[in-house]
Design a protein around this motif. Structure first.
Motif, short mmCIF file in Angstrom:
data_model
loop_
_atom_site.label_atom_id
_atom_site.label_comp_id
_atom_site.label_asym_id
_atom_site.label_seq_id
_atom_site.Cartn_x
_atom_site.Cartn_y
_atom_site.Cartn_z
N SER A 62 -31.75 -20.36 11.05
CA SER A 62 -32.95 -20.65 10.28
C SER A 62 -32.69 -20.30 8.82
N PRO A 63 -33.33 -20.98 7.90
CA PRO A 63 -34.31 -22.06 8.07
C PRO A 63 -33.66 -23.37 8.49
N PRO A 64 -34.45 -24.34 8.96
CA PRO A 64 -33.86 -25.60 9.43
C PRO A 64 -33.32 -26.50 8.32
N SER A 65 -33.64 -26.22 7.10
CA SER A 65 -33.17 -27.05 5.99
C SER A 65 -31.67 -26.88 5.80
N ILE A 66 -30.93 -28.01 5.84
CA ILE A 66 -29.48 -27.96 5.66
C ILE A 66 -29.10 -27.44 4.27
N PRO A 67 -29.72 -27.89 3.18
CA PRO A 67 -29.37 -27.32 1.87
C PRO A 67 -29.58 -25.81 1.79
N LEU A 68 -30.67 -25.32 2.39
CA LEU A 68 -30.90 -23.88 2.38
C LEU A 68 -29.86 -23.14 3.21
N LYS A 69 -29.46 -23.73 4.33
CA LYS A 69 -28.40 -23.11 5.14
C LYS A 69 -27.10 -23.01 4.35
N LEU A 70 -26.75 -24.08 3.63
CA LEU A 70 -25.52 -24.06 2.86
C LEU A 70 -25.59 -23.06 1.71
N GLN A 71 -26.77 -22.96 1.07
CA GLN A 71 -26.91 -21.97 0.01
C GLN A 71 -26.80 -20.56 0.56
N THR A 72 -27.43 -20.32 1.71
CA THR A 72 -27.31 -19.01 2.34
C THR A 72 -25.86 -18.71 2.69
N LEU A 73 -25.18 -19.71 3.24
CA LEU A 73 -23.78 -19.52 3.60
C LEU A 73 -22.92 -19.27 2.37
N THR A 74 -23.25 -19.90 1.24
CA THR A 74 -22.51 -19.66 0.00
C THR A 74 -22.64 -18.21 -0.43
N ARG A 75 -23.86 -17.68 -0.41
CA ARG A 75 -24.06 -16.29 -0.83
C ARG A 75 -23.43 -15.32 0.14
N VAL A 76 -23.58 -15.57 1.43
CA VAL A 76 -23.00 -14.66 2.42
C VAL A 76 -21.48 -14.67 2.35
N ARG A 77 -20.89 -15.86 2.20
CA ARG A 77 -19.43 -15.94 2.11
C ARG A 77 -18.93 -15.25 0.85
N ALA A 78 -19.63 -15.43 -0.26
CA ALA A 78 -19.21 -14.76 -1.49
C ALA A 78 -19.23 -13.25 -1.32
N LEU A 79 -20.27 -12.73 -0.69
CA LEU A 79 -20.34 -11.29 -0.47
C LEU A 79 -19.27 -10.81 0.49
N SER A 80 -19.06 -11.55 1.59
CA SER A 80 -18.06 -11.12 2.57
C SER A 80 -16.65 -11.15 1.97
N LEU A 81 -16.35 -12.15 1.14
CA LEU A 81 -15.04 -12.20 0.49
C LEU A 81 -14.88 -11.08 -0.53
N LEU A 82 -15.96 -10.76 -1.23
CA LEU A 82 -15.93 -9.63 -2.15
C LEU A 82 -15.61 -8.34 -1.41
N LEU A 83 -16.30 -8.12 -0.31
CA LEU A 83 -16.07 -6.90 0.47
C LEU A 83 -14.66 -6.88 1.06
N SER A 84 -14.18 -8.03 1.52
CA SER A 84 -12.84 -8.09 2.11
C SER A 84 -11.78 -7.77 1.06
#
Length: 595
Positions: free
Chosen positions: A458-480
């Motif tokens: 969630s949310p069901p919106s594909i653009p929002l999912k991709l934006q969420t994934l962009t932020r989460v990936r950026a944070l996870s790569l920073l931490l890694s």
């Protein structure tokens, strides 16, 4: 013969001469002959020889040995690397300018602040451009743009990316506000009646509370993903703990910025996130998508896969290209039956379908005969299989769930492509598959690709999912990358004898530079740029940590050095040491005798 010595006559007995023994007191010992005294010239020559050997060893042998066996250790910013690993990563976002904010936005921001319990992920509102008057009826108003940031900092950057746009629509016919999330854009439409906007003297603001609740629900799963990523690294304590922030002149005086609030995750949400983590692939800059068509017969002999991929799959992959790149390959395999370990499908007379047991799905893939490459190129491969069953076993579904598709974690997905339910049973199988026939399979694969990337449900919106994934990936790569820097710093300190080539120093410099650039981009709300910098930082950190010349010396302890040098230096060192000791002893004796 001497007169004092009695004559000794041998006695013969049986033809053998016997010599009588002489008493011990009658044996006269002769003095031992001493060597001639050593000349001064000989002593001086011997001393010069010993001194020359030692001079060669000390002034020539030792420097050459040190030079040939020295380990080059490039300088590394160890303290800064440890700071990143210890969690001193502050990702800050723009603060709302209160002087330019309308009452509805200010009240909504206050409601969000009251509801938020996780300061690492905070929603900040700002006004959009081109606002219409608030009292105009049924006009769309670009009231705010919501940006997902981490902590607060003064200053607004208007070039930041919009995480969500809210359009407020006044509708006097409604009794209560309602929200509609657009599935094809990052936009939330909120319709509200006049009663939701009270007068300026009123203390309650129902519309603000409603908007804040909607936003918290939309980004709740993203907050949980960030909390889970922070808790899984050394840069943060457990979820129940707090993350200390580094000393910063801009934030040191604010007590609220010194610690990051904890984020509690419900057991149900934690279980869903854990399942998604198991399902998703590790992040990679490039993924290879392989779509395969398998059939146990000679049909379908062709399929319009290129048109289907261009229409149903490429739009999603293009949108996700800001996160990773994708390549798509296709293949066809006829006369490809599923694995013989799978029990033969059973006919369900009640529903008129053939069924596969759920426990047989793990062995459905016939790895011995199906040409499925485990990997293509450097990135991981996602395998998606369209299986067209034999007409005698069609339609074929899963017995327990009545589904025709399933997902294999970190590998790919399978779709059983049955003929349409409206098709008569006597009709001959299609010799070709059109893009409309392939559409259901590609839509299922699109959903599975999002699952493999780690996108939230969630949310069901594909653009929002991709934006969420962009932020989460950026944070996870920073931490890694930060964790890798800390591991490299600890390894450097723990193994003083390990070589550190200049390539490692260069990789560390690149990592530190892009870590700072990534945090600066997050600070300004430029999440795509932040992801690009974090990706480069993570790749440089991995390249520096796994340097070949460093890995080879991790397993060379000091005991090996002793075993190598002792057989070589022992035969040479013992004569030199003994001769030097002997000469020193002689010199000491001579000195004492002269005194």
């Amino acid at each position: 013969m001497n007169a004092l010595s009695p004559a000794v006559k041998p006695e013969l007995s049986g033809g053998t001469a016997k010599v009588p023994s002489m008493p011990a007191e009658e044996i006269i010992s002769t003095p031992k002959k001493q060597p001639p005294p050593e000349s001064e010239e000989g002593i001086r020559v011997r001393q010069l020889v010993i001194l020359s050997f030692w001079a060669i060893v000390i002034f020539l042998g030792v420097p050459i040995w040190l030079w040939t066996t020295s380990i080059h250790r490039a300088r590394l910013p160890l303290q800064e690397m440890m700071d990143w690993a210890d969690g001193k990563i502050v990702v800050e976002g723009p603060l709302l300018q209160q002087s330019e904010v309308l009452r509805i936005v200010r009240a909504t921001q206050h409601a969000i602040d009251d509801q938020n319990d996780f300061s690492l992920h905070h929603l900040r509102l700002r006004m959009g451009d081109g606002l219409a008057p608030l009292n105009s009826s049924r006009q769309h108003r670009d009231i705010k743009q919501t940006d997902c940031t981490v902590t607060n900092m003064e200053g607004v950057n208007l070039t930041e990316e919009k995480a969500l746009k809210i359009l407020l629509v006044h509708n006097s016919e409604l009794k209560a506000a309602r929200a509609t999330l657009q599935t094809q854009s990052a936009s939330l439409h909120i319709e509200y009646p006049s009663s939701s906007v009270p007068s300026a003297s009123s203390t309650s603001f129902p519309l603000a509370t409603f908007i804040a609740t909607q936003l918290q629900d939309l980004f709740a799963e993203e907050q949980a993903l960030i909390a889970l990523a922070m808790s899984a690294t050394q840069a943060s304590p457990a979820i129940a703990g707090q993350l200390p922030l580094p000393s910063n002149p801009q934030t040191a005086g604010n007590k609220e910025n010194r610690h990051v609030q904890a984020k509690s995750i419900s057991p149900g949400l934690a279980a869903r996130l854990a399942n998604r983590t198991i399902r998703a692939l590790k992040y990679a800059p490039t993924y290879h998508v392989t779509i395969s068509l398998f059939s146990p017969n000679a049909w379908p002999s062709s399929w319009d896969i290129e048109s289907a991929v261009d229409e149903y799959l490429i739009p999603l992959l293009s949108s996700a290209s800001v996160i990773s790149n994708f390549t798509v390959d296709t293949q066809t395999q006829l006369y490809a039956s599923f694995s013989p370990s799978v029990q033969e499908p059973q006919f369900d007379a009640q529903h008129g379908v053939w069924t596969l047991r759920e426990k047989d799905l793990g062995g459905f893939i016939n790895a011995a005969e199906w040409p499925l490459n485990p990997s293509i190129g450097d990135g991981p491969t996602l395998n998606f299989i369209i299986y067209v069953p034999d007409p005698s076993f069609s339609p074929l579904i899963i017995k327990e769930s009545h589904a025709s598709s399933w997902l294999i974690p970190q590998w790919g997905g399978i779709m059983i492509l049955n003929p349409p339910a409206s098709a008569p049973q006597s009709e001959a199988p299609a010799q070709s598959l059109s893009k409309e026939d392939i559409q259901p399979a590609l839509l299922v694969f699109s959903h599975q690709i999002m699952s493999f990337l780690g996108a939230p449900d969630s949310p069901p919106s594909i653009p929002l999912k991709l934006q969420t994934l962009t932020r989460v990936r950026a944070l996870s790569l920073l931490l890694s990358a930060s964790s890798t820097m800390g591991s490299l710093a600890r390894l450097t300190v723990a193994l003083p004898s390990i070589a550190i080539p200049e390539t490692v120093s260069t990789a560390v410099e690149v990592t530190m530079e892009h870590l700072r650039d990534s945090c600066e981009a997050l600070k300004e709300g430029k999440f795509t740029i932040a992801l690009n910098h974090a990706r480069i930082a993570e790749m440089a950190a991995e390249r520096g940590f796994f340097e070949k010349s460093m890995v080879g010396q991790l397993y060379f302890p000091d005991e090996h050095k002793v075993a190598v040098y002792l057989p070589l230096l022992g035969p040479v060192g013992v004569p030199l040491i003994m001769s030097a000791l002997k000469e020193l002893k002689r010199m000491w004796s001579t000195h004492r005798s002269q005194r």
